[in-house]
Design a protein around this motif. Sequence first.
Motif, short mmCIF file in Angstrom:
data_model
loop_
_atom_site.label_atom_id
_atom_site.label_comp_id
_atom_site.label_asym_id
_atom_site.label_seq_id
_atom_site.Cartn_x
_atom_site.Cartn_y
_atom_site.Cartn_z
N SER A 132 10.62 -13.90 -1.41
CA SER A 132 10.68 -12.68 -2.21
C SER A 132 9.29 -12.41 -2.78
N THR A 133 8.77 -11.22 -2.52
CA THR A 133 7.47 -10.81 -3.06
C THR A 133 7.70 -9.59 -3.95
N GLY A 134 7.41 -9.75 -5.23
CA GLY A 134 7.60 -8.67 -6.18
C GLY A 134 6.26 -8.20 -6.73
N VAL A 135 6.14 -6.88 -6.91
CA VAL A 135 4.92 -6.28 -7.44
C VAL A 135 5.28 -5.50 -8.70
N ASN A 136 4.62 -5.81 -9.82
CA ASN A 136 4.85 -5.13 -11.09
C ASN A 136 3.60 -4.38 -11.51
N HIS A 137 3.79 -3.22 -12.14
CA HIS A 137 2.64 -2.46 -12.64
C HIS A 137 2.84 -2.11 -14.10
N ASP A 138 1.74 -1.73 -14.74
CA ASP A 138 1.80 -1.35 -16.14
C ASP A 138 2.11 0.14 -16.26
N GLU A 139 2.08 0.66 -17.50
CA GLU A 139 2.41 2.07 -17.74
C GLU A 139 1.46 3.03 -17.05
#
Length: 87
Positions: free
Chosen positions: A59-66
């Motif tokens: 599982s590869t997850g990518v998170n970003h800021d506002e």
Amino acid sequence: ERLPGILEELRETRSVTKALARLGIENCRRIRTRIEARMPTAHEAHMISLPRSQPVLVSTGVNHDEDGVVVEVAVTVFRADCVNFEV
């Protein structure tokens, strides 16, 4: 460069969310999760007690800021025989 001190914060808080908050990133959002099956590397097979002939799920997850800037990419390897994903 963008997050000086992140390693120290991670060591202290043991939480990505808390470490990012201490550095001023209060809200993150998952923009993508990719799940794939593949054969494990020798290291992965050793770490999760799995024969090299048995597939793993990655599982590869990518998170970003506002502002839409990526702040985290997380890659997790699971034994395929021990996990169930609901999407």
